[in-house]
Design an enzyme around this catalytic site. Structure first.
Site, mmCIF file in Angstrom:
data_model
loop_
_atom_site.group_PDB
_atom_site.id
_atom_site.type_symbol
_atom_site.label_atom_id
_atom_site.label_comp_id
_atom_site.label_asym_id
_atom_site.label_seq_id
_atom_site.Cartn_x
_atom_site.Cartn_y
_atom_site.Cartn_z
ATOM 1 N N ARG A 7 -12.186 -27.525 47.606
ATOM 2 C CA ARG A 7 -12.718 -26.295 48.212
ATOM 3 C C ARG A 7 -13.899 -25.769 47.396
ATOM 4 O O ARG A 7 -14.901 -25.321 47.965
ATOM 5 C CB ARG A 7 -11.624 -25.237 48.339
ATOM 6 C CG ARG A 7 -10.526 -25.626 49.326
ATOM 7 C CD ARG A 7 -9.481 -24.549 49.445
ATOM 8 N NE ARG A 7 -10.019 -23.342 50.070
ATOM 9 C CZ ARG A 7 -9.403 -22.159 50.047
ATOM 10 N NH1 ARG A 7 -8.252 -22.018 49.411
ATOM 11 N NH2 ARG A 7 -9.946 -21.118 50.643
ATOM 12 N N CYS A 66 -10.835 -16.388 43.841
ATOM 13 C CA CYS A 66 -10.217 -17.517 44.551
ATOM 14 C C CYS A 66 -10.645 -17.417 46.004
ATOM 15 O O CYS A 66 -11.794 -17.106 46.286
ATOM 16 C CB CYS A 66 -8.699 -17.499 44.386
ATOM 17 S SG CYS A 66 -7.926 -15.976 44.976
#
Length: 280
Positions: free
Chosen positions: A180, A236
């Protein structure tokens, strides 16, 4: 009070502190919003309350703020009071997601000025493995008045992070898994990549292969690439799994650690914000 505590310590505190100890069951699975509550109803630590990531620790999703926006601090304080938590309570949070959800409560309480809060090492599974009792009895907590003492310097917003891009005194830490971060895949958010200049330290790497938190020395080794005298800004996808990295950094002795609570899902909600792909 240590940020990470074990089952034996918690058992002793249950007997010693009584109602001054609050056990908080934070089990929650992203995309399966009732699974944690159902698991709690089936079995939990004696006297534990249930704290819901989305209903208790997040505000409704809006245009900005990310997928798990932080509620207004006073609303947070009011909700904590309703759950039976007061400013003087000793709180131990646990989950079964490697400490990610429990760390969110740890960070929220830390942000509100609460010092006596820890995360149970190994979570619910470790408690059971250690042979301690569980129950299906759901407590009816006595409402308390929670008085917040906000630590303003712990929280950053998108404009704060943007002002810090490539600033020599600041290091951005992306807590998501490498695919990611690199922009190779994005299963959740609307755009792939990372905030320019960020380094990638996947949050699960603060745990051992047995799912326990690494000790202080091992965490220092894990974060050795980060200068201890810099400002560390952690993010995050939505401000949840960044929290175990914040906790681990604090445990390793880093003093100036901040959370970008909106994180990647908030960052990309501003079309003008830059996005990086691949290695830095």
């Amino acid at each position: 009070m240590s940020y990470i505590v074990d089952s034996h310590w918690v058992k002793d505190q249950i007997e010693r502190l009584g109602e001054n100890l609050v056990l908080a069951d934070c089990r929650f699975v992203l995309g399966q919003s009732e699974s944690g509550r159902n698991a709690y109803a089936e079995s939990h630590l004696p006297g534990a309350i249930y704290v819901d990531l989305e209903k208790d620790l997040s505000a409704p999703v809006g245009e900005h703020g990310g997928r798990h926006p932080l509620p207004d601090p006073q609303l947070l304080a009011d909700r904590l009071g309703q759950l039976g938590i007061r400013s003087s309570s000793t709180v131990v949070a646990y989950d079964d997601q490697g400490g990610a959800m429990a760390s969110r409560l740890w960070w929220v309480l830390h942000y509100l000025g609460h010092d006596k809060v820890s995360v149970l090492n190994g979570g619910f599974a470790q408690w059971v493995k250690d042979g301690y009792e569980t129950t299906k009895v759901i407590p009816d907590p006595t409402p308390r008045t929670y008085v917040p003492q906000i630590r303003e310097g712990l929280l950053l917003h998108a404009e704060d992070v943007k002002a810090r891009l490539h600033r020599p005194g600041t290091i951005l830490v992306d807590s998501r898994e490498p695919k990611r971060y690199l922009g190779l895949e994005e299963p959740i958010d609307k755009a792939a990549g990372h905030i320019p200049g960020a380094v990638n330290l996947f949050w699960k790497e603060v745990l051992t292969t047995q799912g326990l938190w690494k000790n202080e020395e091992d965490l220092k080794g894990h974060f050795a690439q980060l200068p201890s005298d810099r400002e560390i800004v952690v993010y995050c996808g939505s401000g949840v799994t960044a929290c175990p990295n914040v906790l681990a950094l604090k445990s390793a002795g880093f003093a100036n650690v901040k959370l970008y609570a909106g994180s990647w899902s908030d960052w990309i909600s501003y079309g003008e914000n830059p996005v990086a792909i691949g290695e830095e």
